[in-house]
Every structure is written in C-alpha cells, then in structure tokens.
Design a protein around this motif. Structure first.
Motif, PDB file in Angstrom:
ATOM      1  N   SER A 127       0.822  -1.200   0.000  1.00 20.98           N
ATOM      2  CA  SER A 127       0.000   0.000   0.000  1.00 20.98           C
ATOM      3  C   SER A 127       0.858   1.253   0.000  1.00 20.98           C
ATOM      4  CB  SER A 127      -0.921  -0.005   1.215  1.00 20.98           C
ATOM      5  OG  SER A 127      -0.150   0.037   2.412  1.00 20.98           O
ATOM      6  N   THR A 152       0.178  -2.160   4.443  1.00 21.23           N
ATOM      7  CA  THR A 152      -0.530  -3.356   3.984  1.00 21.23           C
ATOM      8  C   THR A 152       0.241  -3.999   2.842  1.00 21.23           C
ATOM      9  OG1 THR A 152      -2.671  -2.408   4.571  1.00 21.23           O
ATOM     10  CG2 THR A 152      -2.686  -4.279   3.063  1.00 21.23           C
ATOM     11  N   SER A 184       0.418  -7.720   0.338  1.00 19.93           N
ATOM     12  CA  SER A 184      -0.276  -8.929  -0.072  1.00 19.93           C
ATOM     13  C   SER A 184       0.605  -9.680  -1.063  1.00 19.93           C
ATOM     14  CB  SER A 184      -1.627  -8.601  -0.705  1.00 19.93           C
ATOM     15  OG  SER A 184      -2.327  -9.782  -1.050  1.00 19.93           O
ATOM     16  N   ASN A 241      -5.206   4.225  -2.381  1.00 16.90           N
ATOM     17  CA  ASN A 241      -6.212   3.167  -2.401  1.00 16.90           C
ATOM     18  C   ASN A 241      -6.516   2.708  -0.979  1.00 16.90           C
ATOM     19  OD1 ASN A 241      -4.444   2.655  -5.095  1.00 16.90           O
ATOM     20  ND2 ASN A 241      -6.575   2.132  -5.427  1.00 16.90           N
ATOM     21  N   THR A 242      -7.787   2.400  -0.755  1.00 15.49           N
ATOM     22  CA  THR A 242      -8.195   1.923   0.569  1.00 15.49           C
ATOM     23  C   THR A 242      -8.342   0.405   0.589  1.00 15.49           C
ATOM     24  OG1 THR A 242     -10.496   2.274  -0.026  1.00 15.49           O
ATOM     25  CG2 THR A 242      -9.367   4.071   1.116  1.00 15.49           C
ATOM     26  N   TYR A 243      -7.917  -0.255  -0.493  1.00 13.15           N
ATOM     27  CA  TYR A 243      -8.020  -1.703  -0.574  1.00 13.15           C
ATOM     28  C   TYR A 243      -6.753  -2.241  -1.230  1.00 13.15           C
ATOM     29  CZ  TYR A 243      -9.368  -0.295  -5.268  1.00 13.15           C
ATOM     30  OH  TYR A 243      -9.392   0.293  -6.506  1.00 13.15           O
ATOM     31  N   VAL A 244      -6.536  -3.533  -1.110  1.00 14.80           N
ATOM     32  CA  VAL A 244      -5.363  -4.168  -1.697  1.00 14.80           C
ATOM     33  C   VAL A 244      -5.551  -4.271  -3.211  1.00 14.80           C
ATOM     34  CG1 VAL A 244      -3.983  -6.272  -1.780  1.00 14.80           C
ATOM     35  CG2 VAL A 244      -4.878  -5.455   0.402  1.00 14.80           C
TER      36      VAL A 244
END
Length: 127
Positions: free
Chosen positions: A52, A57, A59, A104-107
């Motif tokens: 992120s 974050t 992944s 971005n607030t998501y992966v």
C-alpha cells in the motif's frame, strides 16, 4: 511523466536469492500503491506482490508467500522485492507497477488497476 525503472534481475541457482529494485519518478511516490508482477514465456502476466501507499498493507501470491518480501522506501522513491529460496518456476520477466489512483483503501492485485509499468527485468533460476 511517470517512469519506473527496475534493476536487480539476473541468473541464480535454485535456492538462491535476488533483490529487485524499482525506482519511480514523475508523481508523489508515497501516495501510490506499488506492485510486482511477472510473466513467464507463453504465460499471462501474474500478480506477485503489492504494498500500500503507506507501506502498512502487503499482499502476496500464494506461490511466493513466505519466500518473497515486498517493501518500500518513500524517501528514496523505491520499491523492493526480496526473493529468497528461488525456484526454477520463478523464472520470468518481473515488472513493477504503480496504481492509477492515489491512496487506495483496498489491496490492489489486478493489473488493470495499475496505470504505469516498468520495462521489466529478467530473473532466471537454474535447477
């Protein structure tokens, strides 16, 4: 304009390690998520890892989990991919990419959400 330049690829024996670097320029690096993808001959480009914009974050693809580590240094506008315990099936051209939108607030794991790509660096793992 945005430029992404990967370095660090090469030839390594199975079980060895490499560290890829990607230097970004052209936008505020710390505002964008970054990803690593790879493409082997005859195969589609696949997701490897993402981090992120804040670095908080991360992944990974299942195939590299536990062996690869993604990190970033926002002061150096650089994202890294540390690759350990390399296998012949890791052989591919590795690309870094930057997301189209900031913060971005998501992966972000799908290629279409990345608007900018580097030229790629070859990683070859011999058995």
């Amino acid at each position: 304009q945005v430029q992404l330049v990967e370095t660090g690829g090469g030839l390594v024996q199975a079980g060895g390690s490499l560290r890829l670097s990607c230097l970004a320029s052209g936008r505020t690096f710390s505002s964008y998520s970054m990803g690593w993808f790879r493409q082997a001959p005859g195969k589609e480009r696949e997701f490897v890892a993402t981090i992120s914009w804040s670095g908080g974050t991360k992944s990974y693809a299942d195939s590299v989990k536990g062996r690869f580590t993604i990190s970033r240094d926002n002061a150096k506008n650089t994202v890294y991919l540390q690759m350990n315990s390399l296998k012949p099936e890791d052989t591919a051209v590795y690309y870094c990419a930057q997301t189209r939108v900031p913060r971005n607030t998501y992966v972000v794991v799908t290629p279409k959400e990345y608007g900018y790509w580097g030229q790629g660096t070859q990683v070859t793992v011999s058995s």
